[in-house]
Design a protein around this motif. Structure first.
Motif, mmCIF file in Angstrom:
data_model
loop_
_atom_site.group_PDB
_atom_site.id
_atom_site.type_symbol
_atom_site.label_atom_id
_atom_site.label_comp_id
_atom_site.label_asym_id
_atom_site.label_seq_id
_atom_site.Cartn_x
_atom_site.Cartn_y
_atom_site.Cartn_z
ATOM 1 N N VAL A 16 -3.835 106.978 75.098
ATOM 2 C CA VAL A 16 -5.681 107.256 75.363
ATOM 3 C C VAL A 16 -6.063 108.968 74.965
ATOM 4 C CG1 VAL A 16 -4.970 107.334 77.585
ATOM 5 C CG2 VAL A 16 -7.042 106.887 76.861
ATOM 6 N N THR A 17 -4.712 109.403 75.160
ATOM 7 C CA THR A 17 -5.369 111.052 75.064
ATOM 8 C C THR A 17 -5.617 111.483 73.767
ATOM 9 O OG1 THR A 17 -4.030 111.828 76.614
ATOM 10 C CG2 THR A 17 -4.791 113.218 75.788
ATOM 11 N N SER A 18 -4.653 110.783 72.681
ATOM 12 C CA SER A 18 -4.713 110.825 71.806
ATOM 13 C C SER A 18 -6.142 110.511 70.843
ATOM 14 C CB SER A 18 -3.795 110.983 70.227
ATOM 15 O OG SER A 18 -3.722 109.590 69.953
ATOM 16 N N ALA A 19 -6.678 109.404 70.907
ATOM 17 C CA ALA A 19 -7.876 108.933 70.671
ATOM 18 C C ALA A 19 -9.513 110.008 71.568
ATOM 19 C CB ALA A 19 -7.651 107.438 71.225
ATOM 20 N N ASN A 20 -8.863 110.356 72.702
ATOM 21 C CA ASN A 20 -9.792 111.222 73.441
ATOM 22 C C ASN A 20 -10.202 112.538 72.401
ATOM 23 O OD1 ASN A 20 -11.611 110.201 75.302
ATOM 24 N ND2 ASN A 20 -9.808 108.825 75.696
ATOM 25 N N ILE A 21 -9.375 113.016 72.359
ATOM 26 C CA ILE A 21 -9.429 114.302 70.791
ATOM 27 C C ILE A 21 -9.529 113.631 69.792
ATOM 28 C CG2 ILE A 21 -7.416 115.514 68.968
ATOM 29 C CD1 ILE A 21 -5.096 115.326 71.671
ATOM 30 N N ALA A 22 -9.395 112.672 69.144
ATOM 31 C CA ALA A 22 -9.704 112.186 67.922
ATOM 32 C C ALA A 22 -11.299 112.008 67.758
ATOM 33 C CB ALA A 22 -9.594 110.779 67.490
ATOM 34 N N PHE A 23 -11.676 111.515 69.484
ATOM 35 C CA PHE A 23 -13.434 111.634 70.441
ATOM 36 C C PHE A 23 -14.253 112.596 70.004
ATOM 37 C CE2 PHE A 23 -16.007 110.587 73.631
ATOM 38 C CZ PHE A 23 -17.427 110.649 72.969
ATOM 39 N N ARG A 24 -13.661 113.557 70.336
ATOM 40 C CA ARG A 24 -14.324 115.250 70.433
ATOM 41 C C ARG A 24 -13.957 115.852 69.001
ATOM 42 N NH1 ARG A 24 -17.321 115.191 75.281
ATOM 43 N NH2 ARG A 24 -16.148 113.557 76.507
ATOM 44 N N ARG A 25 -12.668 115.973 68.822
ATOM 45 C CA ARG A 25 -13.122 115.842 67.161
ATOM 46 C C ARG A 25 -14.320 116.169 66.464
ATOM 47 N NH1 ARG A 25 -9.359 120.946 65.902
ATOM 48 N NH2 ARG A 25 -10.913 120.917 64.023
ATOM 49 N N ALA A 26 -14.878 114.233 67.098
ATOM 50 C CA ALA A 26 -16.052 113.644 65.633
ATOM 51 C C ALA A 26 -16.964 114.477 66.408
ATOM 52 C CB ALA A 26 -15.439 112.289 65.775
ATOM 53 N N LEU A 27 -17.327 114.272 68.061
ATOM 54 C CA LEU A 27 -18.692 114.911 68.484
ATOM 55 C C LEU A 27 -18.858 115.995 67.951
ATOM 56 C CD1 LEU A 27 -17.915 113.688 71.849
ATOM 57 C CD2 LEU A 27 -19.679 112.937 70.110
ATOM 58 N N SER A 28 -17.576 116.648 67.546
ATOM 59 C CA SER A 28 -18.055 118.170 67.374
ATOM 60 C C SER A 28 -18.064 118.249 65.862
ATOM 61 C CB SER A 28 -17.135 119.107 67.298
ATOM 62 O OG SER A 28 -15.539 119.230 66.581
ATOM 63 N N GLY A 29 -18.305 117.229 65.103
ATOM 64 C CA GLY A 29 -19.235 118.030 63.573
ATOM 65 C C GLY A 29 -18.282 117.057 62.790
ATOM 66 N N ASP A 30 -16.873 117.044 62.975
ATOM 67 C CA ASP A 30 -15.708 115.986 62.067
ATOM 68 C C ASP A 30 -15.390 114.942 61.790
ATOM 69 O OD1 ASP A 30 -14.359 119.375 61.298
ATOM 70 O OD2 ASP A 30 -12.797 118.576 63.268
ATOM 71 N N ASP A 31 -15.098 114.742 60.614
ATOM 72 C CA ASP A 31 -14.814 113.248 60.413
ATOM 73 C C ASP A 31 -13.592 113.255 59.911
ATOM 74 O OD1 ASP A 31 -17.071 112.755 59.125
ATOM 75 O OD2 ASP A 31 -16.458 113.926 56.843
ATOM 76 N N VAL A 32 -13.283 111.921 61.391
ATOM 77 C CA VAL A 32 -11.672 111.714 61.752
ATOM 78 C C VAL A 32 -10.986 110.501 61.322
ATOM 79 C CG1 VAL A 32 -10.389 111.999 63.942
ATOM 80 C CG2 VAL A 32 -12.201 113.969 63.882
ATOM 81 N N ALA A 33 -10.072 110.336 60.897
ATOM 82 C CA ALA A 33 -9.343 109.438 60.911
ATOM 83 C C ALA A 33 -8.420 108.791 61.789
ATOM 84 C CB ALA A 33 -9.298 108.806 58.878
ATOM 85 N N TYR A 34 -8.340 107.990 62.820
ATOM 86 C CA TYR A 34 -7.376 107.217 63.310
ATOM 87 C C TYR A 34 -6.380 106.271 63.024
ATOM 88 C CZ TYR A 34 -5.562 107.452 67.854
ATOM 89 O OH TYR A 34 -3.828 106.695 69.337
ATOM 90 N N LEU A 35 -4.998 106.788 62.765
ATOM 91 C CA LEU A 35 -3.925 105.784 62.144
ATOM 92 C C LEU A 35 -3.252 105.197 63.737
ATOM 93 C CD1 LEU A 35 -4.848 107.422 60.156
ATOM 94 C CD2 LEU A 35 -2.801 107.403 58.440
ATOM 95 N N ASP A 36 -3.159 104.089 63.422
ATOM 96 C CA ASP A 36 -2.540 103.458 64.412
ATOM 97 C C ASP A 36 -1.347 102.660 63.813
ATOM 98 O OD1 ASP A 36 -1.175 101.635 66.122
ATOM 99 O OD2 ASP A 36 -2.463 100.700 66.857
ATOM 100 N N PHE A 37 -0.172 103.786 63.888
ATOM 101 C CA PHE A 37 1.410 104.211 63.718
ATOM 102 C C PHE A 37 2.576 103.523 64.795
ATOM 103 C CE2 PHE A 37 2.237 106.173 59.502
ATOM 104 C CZ PHE A 37 0.975 105.644 58.596
ATOM 105 N N ARG A 266 -8.759 102.097 83.172
ATOM 106 C CA ARG A 266 -9.195 101.965 82.185
ATOM 107 C C ARG A 266 -8.693 101.810 80.589
ATOM 108 N NH1 ARG A 266 -11.980 99.274 78.852
ATOM 109 N NH2 ARG A 266 -13.564 98.247 78.691
ATOM 110 N N GLU A 267 -8.308 103.124 80.505
ATOM 111 C CA GLU A 267 -7.362 104.005 79.121
ATOM 112 C C GLU A 267 -8.408 102.948 78.279
ATOM 113 O OE1 GLU A 267 -3.296 102.759 79.483
ATOM 114 O OE2 GLU A 267 -3.714 101.094 78.527
ATOM 115 N N GLN A 268 -9.664 104.350 78.445
ATOM 116 C CA GLN A 268 -11.196 104.316 77.101
ATOM 117 C C GLN A 268 -10.951 105.649 77.125
ATOM 118 O OE1 GLN A 268 -13.511 102.331 79.900
ATOM 119 N NE2 GLN A 268 -14.375 104.445 80.645
#
Length: 305
Positions: A16-37, A266-268
């Protein structure tokens, strides 16, 4: 940039924390891919509220790709396919946010040379397309950790920036487990050296993230008795001393995420609506997540120690 999210125990808040980090990077303008390993439990779709990927996809996920059953893994456009109204449309100025899910019921699997090649090829292709590729790994000394260590040891990936975030809760057990995952027998450093990594470079690419950390001086704890408050402060200091003793001190810590009910129950993804409209989440948590996201590219955070 490749960012690997690891933990020695489950329940650290890694996904949940790493997903939120990805979300915040995308909000800042980065193109972000999140891989479920997280091969044994590919449930990252629940954090992004993707109805078709809550427990992975039926076919075509990371398992299928790495095992050679499909030529390309499935991609999910989070902005377009999430069920959450607050995430439904990409905000102005935001970058891509794409989920590559695992396969439902895929399970862990042993690593072989062909899987390492396919993993290396995938990272190379995604690096051309995305600014940040965040890979959520299975907990512990897993096949997922072995696979990405083998892939990143290849000369083809030598020019790509790699970060490791090791998550742990703010308890003695979790601190000890995180130290063991990095510095212990068959840990990340041991396994990386065996696969051809240089110790100094690998060590410098690793930082720790403290999750679910209560603040003894927060307003939420203002009601506790003086004796309890003193005990909480003593516990917090003891944990800081213990972390420093095990080489998880402040200089090796990228950030601290406060204890947050929305993340725990909630893990969101935490949106501005959660803070400003419904007010179910705390602004301090958003600030901490934003600082973590920014810290990935803050050179001072990754200086050799």
């Amino acid at each position: 940039m490749l960012v690997f999210a690891a933990s020695d125990k489950g329940g650290t808040g890694r996904s949940v924390t790493s997903a939120n980090i990805a979300f915040r990077r995308a909000l800042s303008g980065d193109d972000v891919a999140y891989l479920d390993f997280d091969f044994g439990s590919p449930t990252s779709g629940t954090v992004f509220d993707i109805p078709g990927s809550l427990r992975g996809v039926e076919h075509g996920g990371m398992h299928s790709y790495l095992q050679g059953r499909v030529s390309e893994p499935d991609r999910v456009d989070v902005w377009a396919e999430t069920e959450r109204d607050a995430l439904r449309f990409r905000p102005p100025g935001a970058g891509q946010l794409v989920l590559l899910p695992g396969d439902r019921g895929g399970g862990e699997f042993a690593v072989n040379r062909e899987m390492v090649r396919r993993c290396t090829d995938l990272f190379l292709r995604l690096e051309e397309e995305f600014d940040v590729i965040l890979i959520d790994l299975s907990a512990g000394r897993s096949y997922a950790v072995e696979l990405v260590l083998a892939a990143t040891s290849k000369p083809e990936l030598s020019g790509i920036t790699v970060r490791w975030l090791v998550f742990h809760r703010w308890t003695r057990q979790h601190i000890a487990a995180a130290a063991g995952l990095v510095f212990g027998d068959r840990g990340i450093l041991d396994a990386g050296l065996a696969l051809g990594h240089q110790e100094e470079g690998l060590r410098d690419s690793i930082r720790f993230v403290r999750a679910a950390v209560p603040d003894p001086d927060s307003p939420e704890l203002a009601h506790v008795r003086p004796a309890q408050a003193a005990w909480l402060r003593k516990c917090d200091q003891d944990l800081k001393d213990f972390a420093a003793e095990l080489k998880l001190g402040r200089s090796k810590t990228l950030g601290v995420v406060p204890l947050e009910p929305v993340l725990q129950w909630r893990e969101q993804l935490i949106t501005d609506d959660d803070v400003l409209a419904s007010r179910v989440a705390n602004i301090e948590t958003v600030r901490a997540l934003t600082a973590l996201a920014d810290g990935l590219t803050r050179d001072k955070s990754w200086e050799a120690l």
